[in-house]
Scaffold this motif. Structure first.
Motif, PDB file in Angstrom:
ATOM      1  N   LEU A  49       0.820  -1.041  -0.050  1.00 52.83           N
ATOM      2  CA  LEU A  49      -0.114  -0.294   0.342  1.00 52.83           C
ATOM      3  C   LEU A  49       0.562   0.939   0.286  1.00 52.83           C
ATOM      4  O   LEU A  49       1.917   1.515   0.352  1.00 52.83           O
ATOM      5  CB  LEU A  49      -0.942   0.573   1.821  1.00 52.83           C
ATOM      6  N   SER A  50       0.287   2.300  -0.761  1.00 56.38           N
ATOM      7  CA  SER A  50       0.897   3.403  -0.546  1.00 56.38           C
ATOM      8  C   SER A  50       0.586   4.545   0.844  1.00 56.38           C
ATOM      9  O   SER A  50      -0.298   4.471   1.131  1.00 56.38           O
ATOM     10  CB  SER A  50       0.603   4.207  -1.683  1.00 56.38           C
ATOM     11  N   THR A  51       1.351   4.445   1.299  1.00 53.70           N
ATOM     12  CA  THR A  51       1.508   5.462   2.013  1.00 53.70           C
ATOM     13  C   THR A  51       1.623   6.999   2.026  1.00 53.70           C
ATOM     14  O   THR A  51       0.810   7.909   3.011  1.00 53.70           O
ATOM     15  CB  THR A  51       2.313   5.548   3.634  1.00 53.70           C
ATOM     16  N   THR A 104       0.151  10.619   1.160  1.00 50.59           N
ATOM     17  CA  THR A 104      -1.041  11.306   1.816  1.00 50.59           C
ATOM     18  C   THR A 104      -1.947  12.486   0.855  1.00 50.59           C
ATOM     19  O   THR A 104      -2.935  13.202   0.593  1.00 50.59           O
ATOM     20  CB  THR A 104      -0.496  12.405   2.847  1.00 50.59           C
ATOM     21  N   ASP A 105      -0.898  12.687  -1.110  1.00 51.81           N
ATOM     22  CA  ASP A 105      -1.144  13.566  -1.794  1.00 51.81           C
ATOM     23  C   ASP A 105      -2.463  12.157  -2.816  1.00 51.81           C
ATOM     24  O   ASP A 105      -1.795  11.330  -3.154  1.00 51.81           O
ATOM     25  CB  ASP A 105      -0.847  14.033  -2.332  1.00 51.81           C
ATOM     26  N   PRO A 106      -3.712  12.109  -2.964  1.00 46.75           N
ATOM     27  CA  PRO A 106      -4.597  11.376  -4.166  1.00 46.75           C
ATOM     28  C   PRO A 106      -4.554  11.642  -4.856  1.00 46.75           C
ATOM     29  O   PRO A 106      -4.565  10.364  -5.947  1.00 46.75           O
ATOM     30  CB  PRO A 106      -6.035  12.331  -3.847  1.00 46.75           C
ATOM     31  N   GLU A 107      -3.863  12.639  -5.691  1.00 47.37           N
ATOM     32  CA  GLU A 107      -2.959  12.752  -7.190  1.00 47.37           C
ATOM     33  C   GLU A 107      -2.039  12.018  -7.119  1.00 47.37           C
ATOM     34  O   GLU A 107      -1.391  11.432  -8.395  1.00 47.37           O
ATOM     35  CB  GLU A 107      -2.786  14.232  -7.695  1.00 47.37           C
ATOM     36  N   HIS A 108      -1.014  12.022  -6.633  1.00 51.97           N
ATOM     37  CA  HIS A 108       0.140  10.790  -6.647  1.00 51.97           C
ATOM     38  C   HIS A 108       1.303   9.812  -5.386  1.00 51.97           C
ATOM     39  O   HIS A 108       1.448   9.918  -4.896  1.00 51.97           O
ATOM     40  CB  HIS A 108       1.764  11.975  -6.169  1.00 51.97           C
ATOM     41  N   ALA A 109      -0.029   9.441  -5.222  1.00 49.13           N
ATOM     42  CA  ALA A 109       0.171   8.460  -3.928  1.00 49.13           C
ATOM     43  C   ALA A 109      -0.102   7.024  -4.722  1.00 49.13           C
ATOM     44  O   ALA A 109       0.805   5.705  -4.673  1.00 49.13           O
ATOM     45  CB  ALA A 109      -1.810   8.112  -3.661  1.00 49.13           C
ATOM     46  N   ALA A 121       5.451   3.847  -5.432  1.00 44.30           N
ATOM     47  CA  ALA A 121       5.534   2.802  -4.106  1.00 44.30           C
ATOM     48  C   ALA A 121       4.416   2.311  -2.894  1.00 44.30           C
ATOM     49  O   ALA A 121       4.206   2.619  -2.295  1.00 44.30           O
ATOM     50  CB  ALA A 121       5.915   4.168  -3.215  1.00 44.30           C
ATOM     51  N   GLY A 122       3.865   2.308  -4.405  1.00 43.91           N
ATOM     52  CA  GLY A 122       2.216   0.881  -3.864  1.00 43.91           C
ATOM     53  C   GLY A 122       1.060   1.802  -4.143  1.00 43.91           C
ATOM     54  O   GLY A 122       0.939   2.521  -5.190  1.00 43.91           O
ATOM     55  N   HIS A 123       0.452   0.464  -3.641  1.00 40.43           N
ATOM     56  CA  HIS A 123      -1.270   0.717  -4.581  1.00 40.43           C
ATOM     57  C   HIS A 123      -2.348   1.650  -3.257  1.00 40.43           C
ATOM     58  O   HIS A 123      -1.843   1.638  -2.093  1.00 40.43           O
ATOM     59  CB  HIS A 123      -2.177   0.131  -5.413  1.00 40.43           C
ATOM     60  N   VAL A 124      -3.242   2.170  -3.937  1.00 39.73           N
ATOM     61  CA  VAL A 124      -3.918   2.534  -3.178  1.00 39.73           C
ATOM     62  C   VAL A 124      -5.320   1.541  -3.648  1.00 39.73           C
ATOM     63  O   VAL A 124      -5.546   0.621  -4.176  1.00 39.73           O
ATOM     64  CB  VAL A 124      -5.069   3.902  -3.368  1.00 39.73           C
ATOM     65  N   ASP A 170      -1.918  -4.081 -15.668  1.00 41.82           N
ATOM     66  CA  ASP A 170      -2.652  -4.144 -14.509  1.00 41.82           C
ATOM     67  C   ASP A 170      -2.290  -3.729 -13.666  1.00 41.82           C
ATOM     68  O   ASP A 170      -3.180  -3.428 -12.523  1.00 41.82           O
ATOM     69  CB  ASP A 170      -1.818  -6.038 -13.882  1.00 41.82           C
ATOM     70  N   ALA A 171      -0.827  -2.744 -13.431  1.00 39.68           N
ATOM     71  CA  ALA A 171      -0.644  -1.504 -13.370  1.00 39.68           C
ATOM     72  C   ALA A 171      -0.236  -1.799 -11.356  1.00 39.68           C
ATOM     73  O   ALA A 171      -1.180  -0.953 -10.869  1.00 39.68           O
ATOM     74  CB  ALA A 171      -0.846  -0.331 -13.466  1.00 39.68           C
ATOM     75  N   ALA A 172       0.521  -2.531 -11.502  1.00 40.40           N
ATOM     76  CA  ALA A 172       0.293  -2.328 -10.078  1.00 40.40           C
ATOM     77  C   ALA A 172       0.723  -1.611  -8.940  1.00 40.40           C
ATOM     78  O   ALA A 172       0.781  -1.396  -7.806  1.00 40.40           O
ATOM     79  CB  ALA A 172       1.150  -3.621  -9.372  1.00 40.40           C
ATOM     80  N   GLY A 173       1.850  -0.730  -9.458  1.00 36.80           N
ATOM     81  CA  GLY A 173       1.926   0.820  -8.818  1.00 36.80           C
ATOM     82  C   GLY A 173       3.069   0.203  -8.008  1.00 36.80           C
ATOM     83  O   GLY A 173       3.650   0.733  -6.697  1.00 36.80           O
ATOM     84  N   GLU A 174       4.326  -0.891  -8.476  1.00 30.99           N
ATOM     85  CA  GLU A 174       5.218  -1.713  -7.244  1.00 30.99           C
ATOM     86  C   GLU A 174       5.942  -1.350  -8.385  1.00 30.99           C
ATOM     87  O   GLU A 174       6.236  -2.305  -8.783  1.00 30.99           O
ATOM     88  CB  GLU A 174       4.621  -2.866  -6.362  1.00 30.99           C
ATOM     89  N   ARG A 175       7.567  -1.455  -7.909  1.00 35.34           N
ATOM     90  CA  ARG A 175       8.131  -0.937  -8.525  1.00 35.34           C
ATOM     91  C   ARG A 175       8.781  -2.818  -9.567  1.00 35.34           C
ATOM     92  O   ARG A 175       8.974  -2.493 -10.289  1.00 35.34           O
ATOM     93  CB  ARG A 175      10.198  -0.700  -8.271  1.00 35.34           C
ATOM     94  N   GLU A 176       9.078  -3.563  -8.496  1.00 33.57           N
ATOM     95  CA  GLU A 176       9.300  -4.740  -9.711  1.00 33.57           C
ATOM     96  C   GLU A 176       7.962  -5.597  -9.919  1.00 33.57           C
ATOM     97  O   GLU A 176       8.473  -5.638 -10.801  1.00 33.57           O
ATOM     98  CB  GLU A 176       9.882  -6.081  -8.062  1.00 33.57           C
ATOM     99  N   ALA A 177       7.449  -5.396  -9.491  1.00 38.36           N
ATOM    100  CA  ALA A 177       5.635  -5.805 -10.516  1.00 38.36           C
ATOM    101  C   ALA A 177       5.821  -4.506 -11.553  1.00 38.36           C
ATOM    102  O   ALA A 177       5.490  -5.389 -12.951  1.00 38.36           O
ATOM    103  CB  ALA A 177       4.724  -5.727  -9.215  1.00 38.36           C
TER     104      ALA A 177
END
Length: 438
Positions: free
Chosen positions: A238-240, A242-247, A256-259, A328-335
Motif C-alpha cells: 500500500l502507498s502511504t 497523503t496526496d490523492p493525485e500522486h499516491a 511506492a504502492g497502490h491505493v 494490471d499496473a501494480a504500482g510497485e517497482r518490481e511488479a
C-alpha cells in the motif's frame, strides 16, 4: 482537460448492418453465432456511480481517490481510498434486503440492475434456465462480518445476526442478483483477487458455449472498513502517500504502492445469435480469455505474458492486431518492471499504447479487472483511449507507451482489439481480448 462526451447508445433492429454512431455493431456482419457479446454494462466506481458518470470522469481524468470517510482512519498509516460516491443504500436495495446484505452486495445489486436495464434483456421472455450469474469477489462481506464479530465480542452470540451465515460469503453477490432478477440459470463465483473479474467473464463465456443464453458477470469488492484495512496492511504493497493525485503511480520511478478502492463493474454477456435475434445492439465481442498461475517464488518466471499470448491465440489474433492494452499496473517497482518487460517481450518496447485508468479509482480487488474490461469495451465504442493519471512518464526500466495527460484518439486505423491484463495476489494471472463489432 477535456474530451469528447460519449454519445448515448443507439438501437437498431435485427436487420440493421454495420456499426452505429456509438460503435456498437448492429447487424449480422458485426457478430457471428457462438460469439460472446457484451450487451449491457453496470458500474459502481470511486469516480462515478453508473456507467455514464464513471466513463465521463475517466475520459476527463477525474479521480475518485481521497481521504477515507467510511471509518476513522487517522490512526492508520494508510488514509486514502477510492470510495463510491453518492451511493444511498435505500435507493438501490429493497428495505427487506438491507439487514441481510453487506455493502459490496448492495453495490453489486445496483450494478446488475443497471447492466440488465442497459441490455434491455427481458428475463421473462428467456428460457426458464437460460440466464445465469457468474461474478468474482475476493473478500466477501467484510464490513458485515466485522459488525457481527463486534456484536459477538461485546454482547454475546445471541446478538449475532442469522444473516451472517451467508452475508459474508463470496457468492452472496451472485445469489442475491439471481434472486432479485429471477435468474435461474447456472450461477457461480470466482475467487482470484484482482484477476477475478476477468476469470468470471471467462467462466461466463464457457457457459454460453454450453447453451446458456446470457449471464450477468464481472466483479466487485468493498473492503473500506477497519477489518478490511487490517487485511490490506498485513498484505503489504500500500502507498502511504497523503496526496490523492500522486499516491498511486504505476510504472513511474516514484511508484511506492497502490491505493485500495471499492466497487467494480458487471456486464451482460450474451450469445451473439440470441442477442441478434432479439434486436440487441452489442457493444463488443469478448473474443479471447486465458489464465495462468505463477510458480512458487524463486522457482520460475511470472506467467503474465503467457496468459496474454494464450488470450490472443484464443481470439485468433497476433500481437500486431492489438491496438491498446489495459495494464494490471501494480504500482510497485518490481511488479511494474515485470509487467512492462512482459509487454515489451510480446509487442516490442513501446510497441502498443498502454493505459491504466485504475489510477483514478485505486485497485478494486475483483472489481478492478472487470472495470478495466468495461473501459476497454467503451474505448472501442468511442475510439478514445482513457488516460493514466498521476504518472507523468514511465520509468526508464518500464518501456511502455503509457497514455497520460489526456485521452488518446484512434490514429489512421480504427481501434479494433483491446487486451486487458490482471494479476491477483498468490500468483493469479488473467487476460482477455475484446474486439469491436463494427
Amino acid at each position: 482537460m477535456t474530451a469528447p462526451t460519449p454519445t448515448a447508445p443507439a438501437t437498431a433492429g435485427p436487420d440493421a448492418t454495420g456499426p452505429d454512431a456509438t460503435g456498437r455493431g448492429t447487424g449480422p456482419g458485426a457478430v457471428r453465432s457462438g460469439q460472446a457479446v457484451v450487451t449491457g454494462i453496470g458500474v459502481a466506481a470511486p469516480n462515478g456511480l453508473g456507467t455514464a458518470a464513471w466513463w465521463d470522469a475517466t475520459l476527463h481524468g477525474r479521480g475518485g481517490i481521497g481521504p477515507v470517510t467510511r471509518f476513522d482512519a487517522t490512526g492508520y498509516p494508510v488514509r486514502l481510498a477510492g470510495e463510491v460516491p453518492g451511493f444511498v443504500d435505500e435507493e438501490h436495495v429493497p428495505d427487506r434486503l438491507l439487514p441481510q446484505t453487506d455493502r459490496v452486495t448492495r453495490l453489486a445489486l445496483a450494478a446488475a440492475a443497471e447492466a440488465l436495464d442497459d441490455a434491455g434483456l427481458d428475463i421473462a421472455a428467456c428460457p426458464p434456465y437460460g440466464v445465469g450469474v457468474s461474478t468474482a469477489n475476493a473478500a466477501g462481506g467484510f464490513e458485515f462480518g466485522q459488525h457481527e464479530l463486534q456484536q459477538l465480542w461485546s454482547k454475546g452470540s445471541r446478538h449475532v445476526s442469522a444473516y451472517q451465515s451467508f452475508a459474508w460469503f463470496y457468492a452472496a453477490n451472485s445469489g442475491q442478483i439471481s434472486l432479485r432478477h429471477g435468474l435461474r440459470g447456472p450461477s457461480g463465483v470466482v475467487v482470484s483477487e484482482q484477476a477475478g473479474g476477468l476469470d468470471a467473464v471467462a467462466q461466463a463465456r464457457r457457459r454460453l458455449r454450453h447453451g446458456v443464453r446470457a449471464l450477468v458477470t464481472g466483479g466487485l469488492d468493498a473492503t473500506v472498513c477497519p477489518w478490511g484495512w487490517t487485511a490490506h496492511l498485513a498484505g503489504g504493497g500500500l502507498s502511504t502517500a497523503t496526496d490523492p493525485e500522486h499516491a498511486y503511480l504505476p510504472f513511474a520511478e516514484r511508484a511506492a504502492g497502490h491505493v485500495v478502492g471499492e466497487g467494480g463493474a458487471l456486464l451482460v454477456l450474451e450469445d451473439a445469435a440470441a442477442a441478434h435475434a432479439r434486436g440487441a445492439v452489442p457493444y463488443a465481442v469478448v473474443a479471447g480469455c486465458a489464465a495462468t498461475f505463477d510458480p512458487a517464488p524463486g522457482t520460475g518466471d511470472p506467467r503474465l505474458r503467457t496468459a496474454a499470448g494464450l488470450a490472443l491465440d484464443d481470439a485468433g489474433i497476433t500481437p500486431d492486431d492489438v491496438d491498446v492494452v489495459f495494464a494490471d499496473a501494480a504500482g510497485e517497482r518490481e511488479a511494474d518492471r515485470a509487467e512492462a518487460h512482459a509487454l515489451a517481450g510480446l509487442f516490442g518496447p513501446y510497441g502498443v499504447p498502454v493505459t491504466a485508468p485504475k489510477t483514478m479509482t485505486g485497485r478494486l480487488g475483483s472489481g478492478g479487472s472487470a472495470l478495466d474490461l468495461a473501459a476497454a469495451v467503451l474505448t472501442l465504442r468511442d475510439q478514445l483511449v482513457p488516460p493514466t493519471t498521476g504518472t507523468d512518464r514511465p520509468a526508464d526500466d518500464c518501456p511502455v507507451d503509457l497514455v497520460t495527460g489526456a485521452p488518446r484518439p484512434a490514429g489512421a486505423a480504427p481501434l479494433r482489439h483491446a487486451l486487458v491484463l490482471a494479476r491477483g495476489r498468490g500468483g493469479f494471472n488473467a487476460a482477455a481480448v475484446v474486439r469491436a463489432t463494427g
